[in-house]
Scaffold this motif. Structure first.
Motif, PDB file in Angstrom:
ATOM      1  N   LYS A  63       0.854  -1.180   0.000  1.00  0.00           N
ATOM      2  CA  LYS A  63       0.000   0.000   0.000  1.00  0.00           C
ATOM      3  C   LYS A  63       0.892   1.233   0.000  1.00  0.00           C
ATOM      4  O   LYS A  63       1.925   1.259   0.636  1.00  0.00           O
ATOM      5  CB  LYS A  63      -0.910   0.013   1.226  1.00  0.00           C
ATOM      6  N   GLY A  64       0.459   2.247  -0.713  1.00  0.00           N
ATOM      7  CA  GLY A  64       1.245   3.471  -0.771  1.00  0.00           C
ATOM      8  C   GLY A  64       2.139   3.564  -1.986  1.00  0.00           C
ATOM      9  O   GLY A  64       2.964   4.471  -2.068  1.00  0.00           O
ATOM     10  N   GLY A  65       1.991   2.646  -2.929  1.00  0.00           N
ATOM     11  CA  GLY A  65       2.737   2.752  -4.172  1.00  0.00           C
ATOM     12  C   GLY A  65       4.020   1.950  -4.175  1.00  0.00           C
ATOM     13  O   GLY A  65       4.559   1.564  -3.135  1.00  0.00           O
ATOM     14  N   TRP A  66       4.505   1.700  -5.372  1.00  0.00           N
ATOM     15  CA  TRP A  66       5.757   0.984  -5.566  1.00  0.00           C
ATOM     16  C   TRP A  66       6.404   1.465  -6.850  1.00  0.00           C
ATOM     17  O   TRP A  66       5.737   1.997  -7.739  1.00  0.00           O
ATOM     18  CB  TRP A  66       5.525  -0.532  -5.634  1.00  0.00           C
ATOM     19  N   LEU A  67       7.714   1.307  -6.919  1.00  0.00           N
ATOM     20  CA  LEU A  67       8.479   1.705  -8.092  1.00  0.00           C
ATOM     21  C   LEU A  67       9.458   0.598  -8.448  1.00  0.00           C
ATOM     22  O   LEU A  67       9.779  -0.261  -7.616  1.00  0.00           O
ATOM     23  CB  LEU A  67       9.239   3.012  -7.844  1.00  0.00           C
ATOM     24  N   LEU A  68       9.933   0.643  -9.679  1.00  0.00           N
ATOM     25  CA  LEU A  68      10.892  -0.342 -10.167  1.00  0.00           C
ATOM     26  C   LEU A  68      12.273   0.296 -10.262  1.00  0.00           C
ATOM     27  O   LEU A  68      12.407   1.472 -10.634  1.00  0.00           O
ATOM     28  CB  LEU A  68      10.469  -0.871 -11.543  1.00  0.00           C
ATOM     29  N   TYR A  69      13.272  -0.485  -9.929  1.00  0.00           N
ATOM     30  CA  TYR A  69      14.657  -0.023  -9.945  1.00  0.00           C
ATOM     31  C   TYR A  69      15.509  -1.039 -10.701  1.00  0.00           C
ATOM     32  O   TYR A  69      15.159  -2.217 -10.814  1.00  0.00           O
ATOM     33  CB  TYR A  69      15.209   0.149  -8.529  1.00  0.00           C
ATOM     34  N   LYS A  70      16.631  -0.583 -11.189  1.00  0.00           N
ATOM     35  CA  LYS A  70      17.616  -1.457 -11.812  1.00  0.00           C
ATOM     36  C   LYS A  70      18.969  -1.170 -11.192  1.00  0.00           C
ATOM     37  O   LYS A  70      19.190  -0.097 -10.605  1.00  0.00           O
ATOM     38  CB  LYS A  70      17.664  -1.234 -13.324  1.00  0.00           C
ATOM     39  N   SER A  71      19.870  -2.116 -11.298  1.00  0.00           N
ATOM     40  CA  SER A  71      21.189  -1.982 -10.692  1.00  0.00           C
ATOM     41  C   SER A  71      22.219  -1.762 -11.779  1.00  0.00           C
ATOM     42  O   SER A  71      22.070  -2.209 -12.914  1.00  0.00           O
ATOM     43  CB  SER A  71      21.535  -3.235  -9.886  1.00  0.00           C
ATOM     44  N   SER A  72      23.283  -1.068 -11.390  1.00  0.00           N
ATOM     45  CA  SER A  72      24.390  -0.852 -12.310  1.00  0.00           C
ATOM     46  C   SER A  72      25.234  -2.106 -12.413  1.00  0.00           C
ATOM     47  O   SER A  72      25.081  -3.050 -11.633  1.00  0.00           O
ATOM     48  CB  SER A  72      25.240   0.331 -11.838  1.00  0.00           C
ATOM     49  N   GLY A  73      26.148  -2.118 -13.353  1.00  0.00           N
ATOM     50  CA  GLY A  73      26.984  -3.296 -13.561  1.00  0.00           C
ATOM     51  C   GLY A  73      28.011  -3.467 -12.471  1.00  0.00           C
ATOM     52  O   GLY A  73      28.268  -2.581 -11.655  1.00  0.00           O
ATOM     53  N   GLY A  74      28.630  -4.633 -12.432  1.00  0.00           N
ATOM     54  CA  GLY A  74      29.664  -4.911 -11.450  1.00  0.00           C
ATOM     55  C   GLY A  74      29.291  -6.059 -10.537  1.00  0.00           C
ATOM     56  O   GLY A  74      28.285  -6.744 -10.728  1.00  0.00           O
TER      57      GLY A  74
ATOM     58  N   GLN B  21       6.099   3.293   0.853  1.00  0.00           N
ATOM     59  CA  GLN B  21       5.657   3.819   2.142  1.00  0.00           C
ATOM     60  C   GLN B  21       5.370   2.731   3.164  1.00  0.00           C
ATOM     61  O   GLN B  21       4.649   2.968   4.127  1.00  0.00           O
ATOM     62  CB  GLN B  21       4.402   4.675   1.947  1.00  0.00           C
ATOM     63  N   MET B  22       5.910   1.551   2.972  1.00  0.00           N
ATOM     64  CA  MET B  22       5.707   0.487   3.942  1.00  0.00           C
ATOM     65  C   MET B  22       6.858  -0.506   3.820  1.00  0.00           C
ATOM     66  O   MET B  22       7.667  -0.435   2.898  1.00  0.00           O
ATOM     67  CB  MET B  22       4.369  -0.218   3.722  1.00  0.00           C
ATOM     68  N   GLU B  23       6.917  -1.417   4.772  1.00  0.00           N
ATOM     69  CA  GLU B  23       7.948  -2.454   4.786  1.00  0.00           C
ATOM     70  C   GLU B  23       7.265  -3.813   4.940  1.00  0.00           C
ATOM     71  O   GLU B  23       6.471  -4.022   5.863  1.00  0.00           O
ATOM     72  CB  GLU B  23       8.937  -2.226   5.925  1.00  0.00           C
ATOM     73  N   LEU B  24       7.566  -4.709   4.039  1.00  0.00           N
ATOM     74  CA  LEU B  24       6.977  -6.037   4.061  1.00  0.00           C
ATOM     75  C   LEU B  24       7.648  -6.906   5.111  1.00  0.00           C
ATOM     76  O   LEU B  24       8.829  -6.729   5.434  1.00  0.00           O
ATOM     77  CB  LEU B  24       7.118  -6.693   2.681  1.00  0.00           C
ATOM     78  N   ASN B  25       6.907  -7.843   5.640  1.00  0.00           N
ATOM     79  CA  ASN B  25       7.411  -8.748   6.668  1.00  0.00           C
ATOM     80  C   ASN B  25       8.425  -9.705   6.050  1.00  0.00           C
ATOM     81  O   ASN B  25       8.197 -10.305   4.994  1.00  0.00           O
ATOM     82  CB  ASN B  25       6.253  -9.528   7.287  1.00  0.00           C
TER      83      ASN B  25
END
Length: 712
Positions: free
Chosen positions: A146-157, A195-199
């Motif tokens: 709840k409160g939305g989510w976004l997608l991220y990617k990681s750099s190389g290495g 806006q939250m943390e999953l168990n």
């Protein structure tokens, strides 16, 4: 009469008709010869060429009727689109918003909790709704977000890498957007709640999150578990089995697991006989490890130092054994007074290392400030030093010796941390490791200082001065102190004054409140948010974005600096005290750094007012009236002086700015005020007859403490 342009077509048609009716094999040239007289043409073409030319022309002009196919020309139906290609995508569901990719230990915890990495088969034209539906099937906990989510990617290495935001389109995320952002779905896409943390507690083995995971039976209890849960279950199952055994049954089971009856006793006796003593440290250990131990054991051997400092690499065998025999007393843990607890701990650490080689620091007071500061940094950049060993300092060009010089050394170290070093590093006239307003100092964000390990030097300086009872760094932001001593960045109380960059501070302050942003203000906040991989401002996330931007400006940009400072504190052996006793403060608040007259007056031992007729009073001694007058002058000076003047007085008196309980005042026959810092004695001349002259000379003398340690 036929048209000239139709003659060739008519002749071709007649020829074909004659072939069909008569079956004659005569060519068109023969037919033409029978029906028409021979005519002279400028250019004659072969009949086959003529037919080919006509057929080509008709086919070009009427492609529907003149084609290569036979029978009726059927209408071409509309071709159906090809089915969408399905691509494998690596997805990782995070329990909360991370700045960097999770470590290997965290990845196992996440997967056991039904989070972590999975492979999603995504159509190349999937929409936002289709992606959400597929994520809910893969991750049951995704429905809890709840409160939305976004997608991220990681750099190389390799290892832990920084996460970069994948900005969504106007309609949210879709397959084409993700394919472009990830260069064809290369790497892992991370899903982070905003806006939250999953168990992150482990799920039961029968959870639907493990439906596709291979399962194996536990050899002890015979229950099938997913492979991820089986690793943890094996230890738990063994522990429970051992806990159920009691009394004689437990002993018999342990004996049966190890060996059989008499054979077990025989092997134990054999192992006991295979003991040997290390020839270096005189320790007894098993014979099978003695050779390996001896190759690494240093005992009382010392390796010569290549630097100009005396660096003890190891303790002697006697000191090591004595330290083990007399372990640290737990009094510092239960002492209610935090200052006494810190004193008990530091004295115990120093006592354990008092037999080690002394650390020798030489500083030439005749050199300029830049060269002196470079010597300080070079000393604390040495690796392999045991900072709890005794310290001896020498001022070249000054006759001073003793403990007062060491105090002056620690005072100079903390002063340089507080106000900066007098050398140019990173295109600045003065190198400041801490920046910002008083009371809100934070480590500098200079990349050059980080790569030079100067914050590791700062941690060693802070811990070394604290270990030897010296001054403490004051005015550091409480949010920085909280994170430095093991606290979480999410629980730190960050103030807007903690942000040292005024341009960034003003941009972040635009989000504080509910006033509508202008177009220029919106662009400024958006530019800063995108630079730090955060979403743009909206009415819903305004407060959250304000806190995230402020936290990153103060803490997020200084995590590497804090890591280096923490490492320096650990090397000076003060870290166990700071972790065990949270009330002990190694950093002073700005209001605690000031020195008040009452704090100083209660530490002074005033001269005794003996009678002039006393037999012990020599002719050279000052009179009772002189002692009373000069003592009153000093008391009046202390009561009316500023905090900075009081610090200079204490530094002139003791060698550093930390008052002690036995500061002695003596009235003597001399021209100028003097001090014996090693004995905590301040000697004041008796010839002053008015307060103004006394004050002027005293201010002039205590101002010289920066160029020496106070012995004039």
């Amino acid at each position: 009469m036929n048209r000239p342009e139709d003659s060739e077509v008519v002749r071709s048609a007649r020829h074909l008709l004659s072939l069909l009716t008569s079956g004659s094999t005569a060519g068109p040239s023969q037919e033409n010869a029978r029906q028409h007289p021979v005519q002279q043409h400028p250019v004659q073409q072969h009949p086959v060429q003529q037919r080919a030319t006509i057929q080509t022309e008709m086919t070009r002009s009427f492609p529907v009727f003149f084609n290569k196919g036979r029978g009726k020309r059927r209408i071409t139906s509309i071709t159906t689109s090809k089915p969408a290609k399905i691509l494998p995508v690596n997805i990782y569901l995070l329990p909360r918003l991370f700045d960097r990719t999770p470590k290997e230990s965290e990845q196992l915890i996440h997967m056991q909790a039904g989070l972590g990495r999975k492979t999603m088969h995504l159509e190349e034209n999937a929409t936002y709704e289709e992606i959400c539906a597929q994520l809910k099937e893969m991750y049951p906990k995704f429905q809890e977000i709840k409160g939305g989510w976004l997608l991220y990617k990681s750099s190389g290495g390799w290892g832990s890498r920084k996460l970069t935001l994948i900005p969504p389109d106007e309609s949210g995320y879709n397959a084409k957007n993700l394919k472009t952002a990830t260069n064809g779905f290369k790497g892992v896409i991370y899903i982070a709640p905003l806006q939250m943390e999953l168990n992150t507690s482990a799920l039961p083995p029968e959870s639907e999150s493990f439906n596709e995971m291979p399962k194996e039976k536990c050899q002890r209890c015979g229950v099938s578990y997913p492979l991820l849960i089986l690793t943890t279950h094996i230890n738990t199952c063994a522990t429970n089995e051992d806990a159920e055994q009691t009394g004689d049954e437990a002993e018999q089971t342990n004996d049966a697991d190890q060996t059989n009856d008499d054979a077990d006793q025989t092997s134990d006796e054999a192992e006991q006989t295979k003991q040997a003593t290390c020839p270096i440290c005189q320790k007894e250990m098993s014979l099978d490890v003695i050779e390996i131990h001896a190759s690494f054991c240093m005992g009382d051997r010392e390796e010569p130092s290549t630097s100009g400092f005396s660096v003890p690499l190891t303790y002697t065998a006697e000191a090591s054994n004595a330290a083990k025999a007399t372990s640290m007393s737990p009094d510092w843990k239960i002492e209610p007074d935090k200052n006494k607890a810190a004193s008990l701990y530091t004295k115990e650490i120093i006592r354990q290392h008092e037999t080690g080689k002394s650390l020798l620091m030489a500083m030439d007071v005749r050199m300029d400030k830049e060269d002196q500061d470079r010597e300080l940094v070079a000393f604390y950049k040495q690796n392999g030093i045991e900072w709890a060993c005794p310290v001896r300092c020498k001022l070249q060009g000054d006759a001073a010796i003793g403990e007062g010089v060491t105090r002056h050394f620690f005072s100079t170290v903390i002063q340089r941390l507080q106000h900066g070093f007098n050398f140019n590093m990173g295109n600045t006239a003065r190198t400041c490791l801490f920046e910002g307003e008083p009371g809100h100092l934070v480590p500098s964000s200079s990349q050059f200082l980080i790569e030079s390990d100067l914050f590791l030097v700062a941690g060693r300086m802070i811990g070394h001065a604290f270990l030897h009872g010296g001054p403490r760094l004051a005015g550091v932001s409480q949010a920085i102190v909280h994170v430095l001593l093991g606290g979480s960045a999410e629980t730190a109380t960050v103030q807007i004054e903690d942000c040292p960059d005024h341009d960034i501070r003003e941009t972040i302050k635009l989000l504080d409140g509910e006033a509508e942003l202008s177009s220029e203000e919106y662009q400024a906040v958006l530019h800063l948010s995108l630079a730090w991989d955060l979403p743009g401002p909206t009415k819903e996330n305004r407060k959250w974005l304000f806190e995230r931007l402020l936290s990153h400006a103060v803490i997020g940009r200084r995590l590497r600096q804090l890591k280096q400072i923490r490492k320096g504190l650990k090397e000076t052996r003060v870290w166990p005290l700071l972790i065990e006793r949270k009330d002990v403060e190694i950093f002073l608040r700005e209001n605690e750094n000031s020195l008040t007259p009452s704090m100083l007056l209660q530490c002074i031992c005033w001269p005794s007012y003996i009678s002039e007729n006393d037999d012990d009073n020599d002719d050279e001694d000052c009179s009772l009236e002189d002692r009373r007058r000069i003592s009153w002058y000093l008391r009046h000076f202390i009561e009316t002086a500023s905090s900075s003047d009081l610090k200079n007085l204490v530094k002139f008196w003791l060698g550093w700015e930390v008052p002690e309980g036995n500061m002695v005042v003596e009235v003597v026959n001399s021209k100028m005020p003097k001090s014996s810092t090693c004995f905590n004695v301040l000697r004041l001349p008796a010839h002053y007859m008015d307060y103004s002259n006394f004050k002027d000379d005293l201010l002039m003398c205590i101002g010289t403490s920066e160029y020496g340690f106070g012995l004039v």
